[in-house]
Design an enzyme around this catalytic site. Structure first.
Site, PDB file in Angstrom:
ATOM      1  N   TYR A 146       0.851  -1.193   0.000  1.00 38.56           N
ATOM      2  CA  TYR A 146       0.000   0.000   0.000  1.00 38.56           C
ATOM      3  C   TYR A 146       0.888   1.244   0.000  1.00 38.56           C
ATOM      4  CZ  TYR A 146      -3.097   3.667   1.810  1.00 38.56           C
ATOM      5  OH  TYR A 146      -3.789   4.841   1.979  1.00 38.56           O
ATOM      6  N   GLU A 234      -3.599   7.700  -3.764  1.00 45.89           N
ATOM      7  CA  GLU A 234      -3.569   6.449  -3.010  1.00 45.89           C
ATOM      8  C   GLU A 234      -3.500   5.287  -3.985  1.00 45.89           C
ATOM      9  OE1 GLU A 234      -6.041   4.633   0.720  1.00 45.89           O
ATOM     10  OE2 GLU A 234      -7.203   5.186  -1.053  1.00 45.89           O
TER      11      GLU A 234
END
Length: 433
Positions: A146, A234
């Site tokens: 991530y 993101e």
């Protein structure tokens, strides 16, 4: 593009007040880009994404699948809502995301996608019409991490946030394994340092040549973040393939609305096709519209419309109407820099809605002149020949002059001394009908 801010203020309002209501989700305050648009933006700036084409007919999708010449192909319906993979089309097809190795199957699936509505957990019940599909190369992912870059108010600038546990909800990782969340505060004037990118790549678990490759991709993502005036980029998953490539498989990009004047090309891509027509009309005049559709079991069930300036004020107005036995139909935020012409357009929008049985205007003129609002109200009432009850509560800058304008107008406008008084009078005006 999946926008996290979407409907958060409405969600908070519903949770706080405990309303039994169906909320019409809107995201008019923020830029909407489809997934393919975001991926092209990333690709054009050196960020590695899957190879893909966009098609708006089944034949184009078939040809795109052939041109890809990939071992496996992923076909994705392009709508702004999440949950596409588990969605259902009104054509009968289940799933807005499909994997296949046969280009001919892509064409067959696209026939059941394009032109049909896809319903997911984030769309209205009837779903959203799919106008385009993305035909992309399907890549195996050997490991998922991530990565996010966001503006952090506490750090007065951008921060890199990463975790070796990707492909899952990052909030869950932060709660269960906070030691697996890594941060790098970046000096916005100096920019990202190679040592920071390398350290983040190492913390994400990239080793050997992949570490340098990941650091390079992190740097390019940061440069994109600055270039497009993003508030957040993101990437989840930020992964590696068995072939040794670091790829941004899925991304969310949030943009700063205040940068529209210098990001005209990006904002010109804003996809408004999924908005309600009234939302697009409101946006033309820099008005923020949110629709509500309630169903309260009461003899005093009413449909109220209220016009406010400020999201916080809107929430308070929504709450107090409900608490006084009314039912908000929608609200329209005039904003702080409102002009007389905008007030007129706001009333024009409201009176075109057959659900509206009363209008409540709640203005706190901290940064807006109440007299401007009053002049706009009286003009709208006369020119539009307002037929529904109107309750007005004004407070703040030049409020005495505003009250004179309303009182001397000769129009059937009901004034209120405060917000609760306004809500009671608005609810009562509907009950009398």
């Amino acid at each position: 593009l999946k926008l996290r801010q979407k409907s958060l203020k409405l969600r908070g309002m519903v949770m706080r007040a405990g309303w039994q209501m169906t909320v019409q989700l809107t995201s008019r305050r923020w830029l909407n880009l489809q997934e393919y648009q975001s991926k092209k933006l990333m690709s054009d700036n050196g960020v590695r994404v899957q190879r893909f084409f966009v098609a708006d007919t089944a034949n184009e999708a078939l040809e795109a699948a052939k041109r890809l010449n990939a071992k496996e192909i992923v076909l994705k319906a392009q709508i702004l809502a999440g949950g596409r993979g588990k969605g259902v089309f009104n054509s009968g097809l289940k799933g807005g995301v499909h994997l296949t190795k046969d280009p001919n199957v892509v064409g067959q699936l696209a026939k059941q996608m394009i032109g049909y509505n896809l319903a997911t957990k984030q769309t209205p019940k009837e779903g959203v019409k799919v106008n385009k599909v993305m035909v992309a190369e399907a890549l195996d992912i050997s490991r998922e991490t991530y990565l996010a870059i966001l503006m952090d108010r506490s750090c007065n600038g951008p921060v890199l946030v990463g975790s070796p546990q990707g492909g899952v909800d990052i909030e869950e990782v932060a709660a269960s394994n906070p030691e697996l969340i890594f941060k790098e505060q970046i000096d916005i004037f100096e920019g990202i340092k190679d040592s920071q990118a390398q350290r983040m790549a190492e913390n994400l678990g990239f080793v050997g040549p992949l570490k340098s490759q990941a650091a390079d991709q992190i740097t390019k993502l940061y440069n994109l973040f600055l270039k497009v005036d993003a508030t957040q980029v993101e990437v989840n998953p930020f992964g590696e393939t068995p072939e040794g490539q670091v790829v941004s498989f899925d991304a969310k990009i949030n943009f700063d609305d205040n940068a529209e004047f210098r990001q005209k090309d990006i904002f010109a891509m804003d996809d408004k096709s999924e908005n309600e027509p009234i939302e697009n009309e409101a946006a033309k005049y820099d008005l923020k519209y949110i629709g509500l559709d309630g169903n309260i079991a009461s003899c005093l069930v009413s449909h109220l419309h209220f016009t406010v300036n400020g999201a916080g004020l809107a929430m308070a107005t929504c709450d107090i109407i409900f608490l006084n036995g009314g039912k908000p139909a929608n609200f329209l935020d005039l904003g702080g820099g409102v002009k007389e012409a905008q007030v007129y357009q706001a009333f024009k929008l409201l009176t075109a809605d057959p659900k509206v049985e009363a209008i409540l205007v709640n203005i706190f003129g901290g940064i807006v002149n109440c007299a401007i609002i009053a002049n706009g109200i009286t003009k709208a009432c006369r020119e539009l020949e307002l037929k529904v009850p109107l309750v007005v509560r004004l407070e703040g800058t030049n409020v005495q002059e505003a009250q004179k304008i309303l009182n001397n107008s000769g129009l059937p406008i009901t004034s209120a001394v405060d917000l609760e008084d306004a809500a009671k009078k608005a609810v009562a005006s509907v009950a009398k009908k």
